[in-house]
Design a protein around this motif. Structure first.
Motif, PDB file in Angstrom:
ATOM      1  N   LEU A   1       1.009  -1.377  -0.108  1.00  0.00           N
ATOM      2  CA  LEU A   1      -0.222  -0.259  -0.017  1.00  0.00           C
ATOM      3  C   LEU A   1       0.792   1.452   0.425  1.00  0.00           C
ATOM      4  N   VAL A   2       1.916   0.746   0.419  1.00  0.00           N
ATOM      5  CA  VAL A   2       2.038   2.657   0.675  1.00  0.00           C
ATOM      6  C   VAL A   2       3.942   2.617  -0.295  1.00  0.00           C
ATOM      7  N   GLU A   3       3.950   1.704  -0.898  1.00  0.00           N
ATOM      8  CA  GLU A   3       4.521   1.459  -2.532  1.00  0.00           C
ATOM      9  C   GLU A   3       3.740   1.660  -3.218  1.00  0.00           C
ATOM     10  N   LYS A   4       2.970   1.059  -3.421  1.00  0.00           N
ATOM     11  CA  LYS A   4       2.243   1.667  -4.737  1.00  0.00           C
ATOM     12  C   LYS A   4       1.397   2.800  -4.887  1.00  0.00           C
ATOM     13  N   GLN A   5       0.670   3.393  -3.718  1.00  0.00           N
ATOM     14  CA  GLN A   5      -0.699   3.937  -2.663  1.00  0.00           C
ATOM     15  C   GLN A   5      -1.570   3.917  -4.152  1.00  0.00           C
ATOM     16  N   PRO A   6      -1.643   2.955  -4.070  1.00  0.00           N
ATOM     17  CA  PRO A   6      -3.503   3.009  -4.799  1.00  0.00           C
ATOM     18  C   PRO A   6      -4.239   3.812  -3.863  1.00  0.00           C
ATOM     19  N   ARG A   7      -5.769   4.555  -5.015  1.00  0.00           N
ATOM     20  CA  ARG A   7      -6.460   5.144  -4.963  1.00  0.00           C
ATOM     21  C   ARG A   7      -8.067   4.773  -4.785  1.00  0.00           C
ATOM     22  N   TYR A   8      -7.525   3.509  -5.602  1.00  0.00           N
ATOM     23  CA  TYR A   8      -8.908   2.742  -5.350  1.00  0.00           C
ATOM     24  C   TYR A   8      -8.943   1.824  -5.271  1.00  0.00           C
ATOM     25  N   ARG A   9     -10.246   1.303  -4.770  1.00  0.00           N
ATOM     26  CA  ARG A   9     -10.294  -0.211  -4.511  1.00  0.00           C
ATOM     27  C   ARG A   9     -10.254  -1.851  -5.458  1.00  0.00           C
ATOM     28  N   GLY A  10     -10.105  -1.033  -6.995  1.00  0.00           N
ATOM     29  CA  GLY A  10      -9.768  -1.941  -7.652  1.00  0.00           C
ATOM     30  C   GLY A  10      -8.439  -2.566  -7.357  1.00  0.00           C
TER      31      GLY A  10
ATOM     32  N   LEU B   1      -2.342  -5.933  -4.930  1.00  0.00           N
ATOM     33  CA  LEU B   1      -1.702  -6.526  -3.378  1.00  0.00           C
ATOM     34  C   LEU B   1      -1.721  -7.289  -2.297  1.00  0.00           C
ATOM     35  N   GLY B   2      -2.599  -8.463  -2.367  1.00  0.00           N
ATOM     36  CA  GLY B   2      -3.134  -9.370  -2.164  1.00  0.00           C
ATOM     37  C   GLY B   2      -3.877  -9.515  -1.307  1.00  0.00           C
ATOM     38  N   LEU B   3      -4.738  -8.182  -1.095  1.00  0.00           N
ATOM     39  CA  LEU B   3      -5.995  -8.663  -0.273  1.00  0.00           C
ATOM     40  C   LEU B   3      -6.856  -9.531  -0.679  1.00  0.00           C
ATOM     41  N   GLN B   4      -7.989 -10.646  -0.599  1.00  0.00           N
ATOM     42  CA  GLN B   4      -8.332 -11.236  -0.343  1.00  0.00           C
ATOM     43  C   GLN B   4     -10.045 -10.283  -0.877  1.00  0.00           C
ATOM     44  N   GLY B   5     -10.844 -11.045  -1.580  1.00  0.00           N
ATOM     45  CA  GLY B   5     -12.283 -10.909  -1.856  1.00  0.00           C
ATOM     46  C   GLY B   5     -13.191  -9.611  -0.438  1.00  0.00           C
ATOM     47  N   GLY B   6     -13.621 -10.447   0.832  1.00  0.00           N
ATOM     48  CA  GLY B   6     -13.972 -10.038   1.568  1.00  0.00           C
ATOM     49  C   GLY B   6     -12.992  -9.110   2.038  1.00  0.00           C
ATOM     50  N   GLN B   7     -12.216  -8.928   2.168  1.00  0.00           N
ATOM     51  CA  GLN B   7     -11.174  -8.381   2.846  1.00  0.00           C
ATOM     52  C   GLN B   7     -11.584  -7.186   2.238  1.00  0.00           C
ATOM     53  N   ILE B   8     -10.872  -7.292   0.592  1.00  0.00           N
ATOM     54  CA  ILE B   8     -11.672  -5.974   0.342  1.00  0.00           C
ATOM     55  C   ILE B   8     -13.053  -4.805   0.064  1.00  0.00           C
ATOM     56  N   ARG B   9     -13.906  -6.055   0.321  1.00  0.00           N
ATOM     57  CA  ARG B   9     -15.481  -5.536   1.088  1.00  0.00           C
ATOM     58  C   ARG B   9     -14.884  -4.453   1.685  1.00  0.00           C
ATOM     59  N   ARG B  10     -14.671  -5.484   2.899  1.00  0.00           N
ATOM     60  CA  ARG B  10     -14.883  -5.254   4.264  1.00  0.00           C
ATOM     61  C   ARG B  10     -14.104  -3.882   4.925  1.00  0.00           C
ATOM     62  N   TRP B  11     -12.289  -3.847   3.987  1.00  0.00           N
ATOM     63  CA  TRP B  11     -11.519  -3.134   4.841  1.00  0.00           C
ATOM     64  C   TRP B  11     -10.719  -2.337   3.568  1.00  0.00           C
ATOM     65  N   GLY B  12     -11.748  -2.085   2.457  1.00  0.00           N
ATOM     66  CA  GLY B  12     -10.318  -1.566   1.397  1.00  0.00           C
ATOM     67  C   GLY B  12     -10.628  -0.116   1.435  1.00  0.00           C
ATOM     68  N   ASP B  13     -12.209   0.560   1.261  1.00  0.00           N
ATOM     69  CA  ASP B  13     -12.198   1.439   1.894  1.00  0.00           C
ATOM     70  C   ASP B  13     -11.345   2.725   2.859  1.00  0.00           C
ATOM     71  N   GLU B  14     -11.209   2.066   3.820  1.00  0.00           N
ATOM     72  CA  GLU B  14     -10.734   2.210   4.894  1.00  0.00           C
ATOM     73  C   GLU B  14      -8.695   1.501   4.750  1.00  0.00           C
ATOM     74  N   LEU B  15      -8.791   0.965   4.241  1.00  0.00           N
ATOM     75  CA  LEU B  15      -7.007   0.857   4.346  1.00  0.00           C
ATOM     76  C   LEU B  15      -6.691   2.305   3.294  1.00  0.00           C
ATOM     77  N   ILE B  16      -7.423   2.502   1.882  1.00  0.00           N
ATOM     78  CA  ILE B  16      -6.818   3.358   1.051  1.00  0.00           C
ATOM     79  C   ILE B  16      -7.079   4.973   2.234  1.00  0.00           C
ATOM     80  N   LYS B  17      -8.330   5.073   2.718  1.00  0.00           N
ATOM     81  CA  LYS B  17      -8.452   6.051   3.195  1.00  0.00           C
ATOM     82  C   LYS B  17      -7.030   6.810   4.281  1.00  0.00           C
TER      83      LYS B  17
END
Length: 267
Positions: free
Chosen positions: A146-155, A160-176
């Motif tokens: 996350l720190v290396e690539k600095q993505p701005r969107y959940r897609g 980066l290795g996050l699973q579907g459930g993790q992305i749905r639950r934590w994706g937006d918050e991780l980017i924030k």
């Protein structure tokens, strides 16, 4: 404590209970519930049975390990290691210092290290509040990415290795939280640089000393000294400090004299 005792009589420190029971007592512990969801309540009858089996054999295993420790005169070692483990959990590293363990992130710019510091502390707080493993939120490698690539969107998170459930639950918050961290500017302290090539060469010398002694004692080398301990010992020596302060207890009597008797190639 079972794992500690086992490592001090020669088992790999990462040996799980199933393998330990099989190799020590020839007992097969079923694996069918190993990967089931133990966070759900109520537990199933199968899980309850598995949990009971998980502890039913511990008395016999303890007796066997105690016997081996006594024979090897290492019961004192085991008591020291268990006490150290308790102290470690009583005096945990503060959340805002956990990022210092990401040695490979030493190459990051200060603002990236500040973001990593924030993300790691945030993940620790969230995991503690919800009583879940921190990896349920994101593994270390994901935070690094996350720190290396600095993505701005959940897609972009799946790469980066996050699973579907993790992305749905934590994706937006991780980017924030990443963006919040990037705005902090500088970390409280920079992550220490990794060993130089010369220092790595000297480290390998010390590692070989540890490996030779471990063979004599029929112990896994990492039980005698971790990579962090050996690195700390080496850096202290190179800075003219007392390297012996790194190793206390039984290691000061068993390992330290062997290390001190070794003359590094640069000395």
């Amino acid at each position: 404590d079972t794992q500690i005792a086992a490592s001090l009589v020669g088992f790999d420190p990462q040996t799980g209970l199933q393998r330990l029971l099989k190799e020590s007592l020839d007992i097969d512990l079923g694996k069918e519930e190993t990967r089931s969801d133990w966070t759900k309540r109520p537990l199933t009858e199968s899980q309850i049975h598995y949990a009971a089996e998980d502890v039913r054999h511990l008395f016999r295993l303890k007796a066997l390990l105690d016997d081996r420790l006594t024979t090897l005169h290492r019961q004192g070692w085991c008591q020291e290691e268990c006490a150290h483990l308790l102290d470690k959990y009583r005096n945990k590293t503060p959340d805002d210092q956990l990022y210092l363990g990401f040695s490979s992130a030493a190459r990051f710019k200060p603002e990236q290290q500040a973001a990593l510091q924030h993300l790691v502390a945030w993940r620790e707080d969230q995991a503690r509040r919800r009583d879940i493993p921190r990896t349920f939120i994101a593994k270390d490698a994901v935070l690094y990415g996350l720190v290396e690539k600095q993505p701005r969107y959940r897609g972009a998170l799946e790469d980066l290795g996050l699973q579907g459930g993790q992305i749905r639950r934590w994706g937006d918050e991780l980017i924030k939280q990443l963006q919040i961290g990037l705005e902090k500017g500088n970390p409280s302290q920079l992550i220490p640089e990794p060993l130089s090539k010369r220092q790595q060469s000297l480290y390998k010398e010390l590692r070989d000393v540890v490996a030779a002694l471990a063979t004599e004692l029929a112990l896994p080398p990492e039980v005698l000294a971790s990579k962090a301990q050996l690195s700390d010992y080496l850096l202290r020596l190179l800075q003219g400090q007392d390297g012996g302060a790194v190793f206390g207890g039984w290691r000061s009597q068993v390992l330290l004299p062997r290390l001190q008797s070794h003359r590094l190639s640069s000395q």
